[in-house]
Design an enzyme around this catalytic site. Sequence first.
Site, mmCIF file in Angstrom:
data_model
loop_
_atom_site.group_PDB
_atom_site.id
_atom_site.type_symbol
_atom_site.label_atom_id
_atom_site.label_comp_id
_atom_site.label_asym_id
_atom_site.label_seq_id
_atom_site.Cartn_x
_atom_site.Cartn_y
_atom_site.Cartn_z
ATOM 1 N N LYS B 76 45.304 27.149 -1.708
ATOM 2 C CA LYS B 76 46.300 28.115 -1.640
ATOM 3 C C LYS B 76 47.156 27.635 -0.085
ATOM 4 O O LYS B 76 47.143 27.311 0.486
ATOM 5 C CB LYS B 76 45.048 29.337 -0.665
ATOM 6 C CG LYS B 76 45.637 30.926 -0.016
ATOM 7 C CD LYS B 76 44.049 31.264 0.168
ATOM 8 C CE LYS B 76 44.646 32.735 0.390
ATOM 9 N NZ LYS B 76 43.923 33.950 1.328
ATOM 10 N N SER B 151 42.833 38.785 -0.684
ATOM 11 C CA SER B 151 44.423 37.821 -0.489
ATOM 12 C C SER B 151 44.631 36.172 -1.457
ATOM 13 O O SER B 151 44.923 36.135 -1.747
ATOM 14 C CB SER B 151 44.611 37.561 0.413
ATOM 15 O OG SER B 151 44.420 36.078 1.248
ATOM 16 N N SER B 175 38.140 37.801 1.548
ATOM 17 C CA SER B 175 39.493 37.240 0.443
ATOM 18 C C SER B 175 39.685 36.253 -0.173
ATOM 19 O O SER B 175 39.908 35.233 -1.050
ATOM 20 C CB SER B 175 40.697 36.581 0.950
ATOM 21 O OG SER B 175 41.381 38.236 1.991
#
Lengths: 478, 484, 95
Positions: B76, B151, B175
Amino acid sequence: MEWEVVIGLEIHAQLATKSKIFSGASTAYGAEPNTQACTVDLGLPGVLPVLNHEAVQMAIKFGLATNSAVAPRSIFARKNYFYPDLPKGYQISQMDLPIVGEGKLDIRLEDGSVKTVGITRAHLEEDAGKSLHEDFQGMTGIDLNRAGTPLLEIVSEPDMRSAKEAVAYMKKIHSIVTYIDICDGNMQEGSFRCDANVSVRPKGQEELGTRSELKNLNSFRFVERAINLEVQRQIEIIEDGGKVVQETRLYDADKNETRSMRSKEEANDYRYFPDPDLLPVEIDQETIEAVRATLPELPDAKQQRFTSEFGLSDYDAEVLTSSRQMADYFETVVKASGGEAKLSANWVSGDLTGSLNKDSKDIDESPVSAAMLGGMIKRIADNTISGKIAKQVFEAMWQGEGDADAVIESKGLKQVTDSGAIEKIVDEIIANNQAQVEQYRSGKDKVFGFFVGQVMKASQGKANPAQVNQMLKEKLKG
Amino acid sequence: MHNKTLSELSAALKAGEFSSTELTQRYLSRIAEFDSQINAYITVSEKQALAAARAADVQIAAGTAGPLTGIPLAQKDIFCTQGVKTSCGSKMLDNFISPYNATVIEHFNQAGSVMLGKTNMDEFAMGSSNETSFYGAVKNPWNTDKVPGGSSGGSAAAVAARLAPASTGTDTGGSIRQPASLCGITGLKPTYGRVSRYGMIAFASSLDQAGPMTRTAEDAALMLNCMAGFDQRDSTSVEREVPDYTANLSDSLEGLTIGLPKEYFGEGLDASVGKAVEDAIAEYKKLGATVKEISLPNTHLAVPTYYVVAPAECSSNLSRFDGVRFGYRCDDPVDLEDLYKRSRGEGFGSEVKRRIMIGAYALSAGYYDAYYIKAQQMRQLISDDFKRAFEEVDVIMGPTAPETAFGIGDKSDDPITMYLSDIYTIAANLAGLPGMSVPAGFVNDMPVGLQIIGNYFDEARLLNVAHRYQQVTDWHQRAPAQFK
Amino acid sequence: MSLTQDDVKKIAHLARLSLSDEDIPDYEKELSNILGLVEQMNAVDTSDVTPMAHPLDMAQRLREDVVTEENHRDEYQAIAPSVENGLYLVPQVIE
């Protein structure tokens, strides 16, 4: 109208740790800009703080040294504001639960009386970087080497009533933090600095006046000057029918004036909240006791011991304990002199301090070591030299001409105690000054000094003064 | 080879079926071929990936390879990666090449894994749909008109579309779990403090936690073995031994007590999603578990509480983005205030600005007690709800999200509706508990996730519970047709 | 709690965010809505509840006082918008 001045101080003492409070970067002073600012100090994305063990120990030490409460649990909070020398946009400080709570401190005022000043709290926080305004056209340069240096902010109660009291309190804190070795006390380098909250009120009024906060007070002299200027300014405003505005003012030492700091004018809303990157600091009794065991003798205790053990006056004892170095020096002198405390006190606070001041030297840079000075005092005590000759010996030692015995030897300064030799000089002086002998015998006692002077002169100052006195008295009687 | 799980790949690499370089090249070419359809990657670090793969091949040949050596992974873009752009999905960091590695990245480097690139995400991890990214929305591989969740949407989409065998995510309010649910993969948010936060760009420091996003629970265990552990650099990291999370995957579930919070099955839950979750629970009963209805009475207040705590922390955490030492700086600032305001005003997107402002307001003089302290008290109550529940049950189950993936643009104009997508996941963050999402069926061809919440540091049990389910179901093996 | 446009401007200033005039009404509405959501908390009496600052019930760990960081100024300043002579430059700060 008679005015009462009310002063509270916030003293910032940089703690003498090797590394920063929340990072492993060095705290050494004077490095090239930004070479001691690591990822944590720069506030790069993703970095996190880890608390320095030594900073906590030092805070505990201060708490114990000032009889303040050491908090079993304290919390770090973020103080949020934007400033270029504050990399994260917040300063990690303490708000609701500081590491050191209430305490009390006695200060001695000029008239010799003792006043107790309350310590509100002392908390740990990180220092900010420095803004440099010179050299860049229309720009400010930011050096973050200082960012993250541990600070102990020591907040007093508004207990001081004059600039002199404020200075006495600040000096006391200075001596404590240097005694317990948590701060180098260097004010030029900013290791020890203070902000003063100053207000005035009509004498007898309970309610406090509006205060201003004076910043940038980095010497005892500036503290006194800035406060006096500010007091004058506030009184003038009120007497002219105006109102004092609560604001932050910067002391400009060059112009000897205070001025409002525009950048800090807006009402600050720091939005303090507990720092979620740090957990509560817990200090158990065992840790406190372990720290207590490392505490040296503190200024007050040392002062008391100097009066009782050495028979010094309160004043002498205070002067000699004003710094740990001074006190240690003094004690070494006493020892080397064979216990001549009074004489040692006079020499340390007199000639030695005078010479140090003249050459702008610290006591640990003195060319005359404590052992050397003690050795010289020993020679005064055993009548090898007189007090007067000692000044000559001291000067020679200061110039690096060796220790007292060497100087006395090489300069032939040994005191004459041979009564035959002294008698010879005395007889000669009496014989050559018959007019003065007559005067003395007719009751003019003052002339006695003339004879002493003549004899000392003839002996090049080496004759033992006590013997000279005694012999002159006898012979002049006729 | 791209349909193999991480554990299968590990075995194949060791067996010499193919090299890490070949495997890495396969993924790089798949990314080149497919990523334009889903926008899962912000940065593809091809050069570094191939270099790491070659180094891994040397290790494999030397017989010194560990389970993750030579395994390509997607990270990420919230983790700082030295020498590789770390944008956090924001214009603010579009030019930010991190000079250091996050601890999690260090762990993967030491394990010899290969970073394919950095995945797309909601800006500064603030969002539930991946639409707030400066780099454009990520699309759900199961239906590219729909969101992948957020997210960690890029990480979820990359795994679902077989553009990485596994990835990392971070979870502040759901997330990891919510995008895992929406993309039909497995995601685990560990206990707060289990994985170091150092080098993971902070959104809300007391809630953020990194975890694996994988196809299977077994893969998640392998990933967590590498990610978890104490870190000197993170004061909130826990000094606690890391068990081998693969050791108990196959333990029997006989005697397991599952708590079903009635609040997780009420109003707001899509009926078909509810049905899929109930079917999953029926499977667990077959596996020997017993089910108990419980109550988490403050569930409906988790979202309101979260929207004080998270913005308050983020308003402060994001103050460092000021255009002075790194990141975006506005053109020609006239003075310092202009520099701050325009760098931040232009560098942050509107959702980030909204949250910063809510946080600044909640902390400001006069409102602190009513908002921030109140929220902390609520946090305690929410946490106490779980404490009581775990006295009676071993794990808690329910839906991960109230519905399957929604359409791109459907909620982006309405923050509140968007915030409620995390209604079932947020409470675990407030309490600091570990939680998982496991594929549990489909509704209208879109994946449904089953959420499993465990007690503190009970990740091994969560993985065991998830693994046993995956042995009797095949939801986790399905792949979106166009990315097979 | 409903915010006014003035409130929005004040908060934006506190957070150092430039907002365009057209955007302010949207922020006013959205922030007010979010505060409305948040205020659902008020339905619960929490007067006896200790605020929970952190999910972990742990004490702060302390780091040994040793210098572990070396000078990496060049790398750190390579990513800075404006530097000169090793200093970060900003528009003049007026004190």
